[in-house]
Design an enzyme around this catalytic site. Structure first.
Site, short mmCIF file in Angstrom:
data_model
loop_
_atom_site.label_atom_id
_atom_site.label_comp_id
_atom_site.label_asym_id
_atom_site.label_seq_id
_atom_site.Cartn_x
_atom_site.Cartn_y
_atom_site.Cartn_z
N CYS A 142 -1.68 4.15 7.14
CA CYS A 142 -2.67 4.28 8.22
C CYS A 142 -2.17 3.55 9.47
CB CYS A 142 -4.01 3.71 7.78
SG CYS A 142 -4.56 4.36 6.20
N CYS A 145 0.84 -1.21 0.00
CA CYS A 145 0.00 0.00 0.00
C CYS A 145 0.87 1.25 0.00
CB CYS A 145 -0.91 0.00 1.23
SG CYS A 145 -2.12 1.34 1.19
N CYS A 205 -3.88 0.16 10.37
CA CYS A 205 -4.05 -0.82 9.28
C CYS A 205 -3.98 -2.24 9.84
CB CYS A 205 -2.96 -0.62 8.24
SG CYS A 205 -3.10 -1.77 6.87
#
Ligand code: SF4
Length: 346
Positions: A72, A68, A75
């Site tokens: 975040c 990714c 995550c």
């Protein structure tokens, strides 16, 4: 059949359950021959009838990549490998799932649009709609890599696109790690919403409620965007993903209490499309396939993999999925998910 009851009454078969098992066996033998040869109903229906305990993979989430471009902090499907199955292998697995009764596939990650700049997921979407004729094909994405060109090429094969958005305040998105450099996450969300409208794809928003956004009121923006569904998740901890020694994230500071989650939901109670998912509703109610096409069992608070469906078949692998079908239905996992049936009212 009658003789079975007679035997039961005569006390030769003592328990009620023994009787039921024999009746079931009788129905299995006779139904197999009659149903199997007399009509073309899908095998799913027959199998469900013959084996009531069998899990049907009605709705599957295929996390085909863990890579990714966002970071975040909470995550829970992190970049622990860079592996992605070759396209033909992935198609083989998708066909096996279709044969086992899959009606909906959701492609997720990681970020699905990273691989071949979206062409990889595009080809799988096209295959699932055109070749497998699945009623519903969807993607969950952070949105950052999606282009209008992608919609031109693959939009017609996609039923639903869900984009993650936890806040309409860019500073909050940055604190969470949802973002990349100076790119504005919310601006991109609005562009994608427009493309969904132009190319007839249902638009959905996913939000993770955590320590940084739990006090926000998103009602006005959500009402204006008008997604078909707004999925609101309580931030979830999974050992080995976002907590514990081997994890790539430590999400403890993002966690919120049940009470905080409830307050957020109360604040947004007038939003009709809101679908809430607490930790309890979420944990075992998804059929999750990882990048090797292994089902992930989350029952023990971590992700324990089965063998790959490519090696042992769907029926054998799914026994180790930990899937709670009742919770799947209870949380509203089955809904109108095909754009042919959705009245897309923009
Ligand atoms: S966008 Fe999704 S996959 Fe990427 S880091 Fe954030 S939560 Fe993880």
């Amino acid at each position: 059949m009658i003789s079975l009851f007679m035997l039961s009454v005569m006390g030769i078969i003592t328990s009620f359950w023994d009787t039921m098992k024999l009746i079931l066996k009788y129905m299995q033998i006779h139904s197999f021959w009659s149903l199997g040869f007399q009509n073309d109903s899908p095998p799913r229906t027959k199998l469900r009838f013959l084996e009531p305990d069998r899990v049907i993979p009605t709705s599957v989430n295929y996390h085909f990549t863990r890579q990714c471009n966002y970071k975040c902090g909470f995550c829970f499907h992190t970049a622990k490998t860079s592996f992605v199955l070759p396209l033909e292998e992935a198609k083989k697995g998708l066909s096996l799932l279709k044969d086992a009764g899959m009606e909906k596939i959701n492609f997720s990650g990681g970020e699905p649009f990273l691989q071949e700049r979206g062409h990889f997921v595009g080809k799988m979407v096209q295959f699932c709609k055109q070749e497998l004729k699945l009623p519903s094909v969807s993607i969950v994405s952070n949105g950052s890599m999606i282009t209008e060109r992608w919609f031109k090429m693959y939009g017609e094969y996609l039923d639903i696109l869900a984009v993650s958005c936890d806040s309409f305040d860019e500073e909050v998105n940055k604190s969470i790690g949802r973002g990349q450099g100076s790119k504005n996450h919310v601006e991109k969300l609005m562009k994608i919403r427009k493309w969904c409208q132009d190319y007839n794809v249902a638009f959905k928003i996913n939000s993770v409620i955590n320590h940084f956004n739990m006090d926000e009121d998103m009602s006005e923006q959500i009402a204006q965007i008008n997604p078909i569904r707004w999925k609101v998740f309580q931030c979830l901890i999974i050992e080995g993903e976002n907590c514990g020694q081997d994890a790539l994230r430590q999400a403890e500071k993002f966690v919120i209490s049940k009470e905080d989650f409830k307050n957020f939901l109360n604040r947004h109670k007038d939003i009709k499309c809101l679908v809430p998912e607490s930790n309890e509703q979420m944990r075992d109610s998804y059929l999750i396939l990882d990048e090797y096409m292994r089902f992930l069992d989350c029952r023990n608070g971590r992700k324990d993999p089965s063998k790959s469906i490519l090696d042992v078949g769907v029926e054998n692998a799914i026994k180790f999925s930990g899937f709670d079908e009742k919770m799947f239905f209870k949380r509203g996992g089955k809904y109108v998910w095909s754009k042919a049936d959705l009245k897309l009212d923009w």
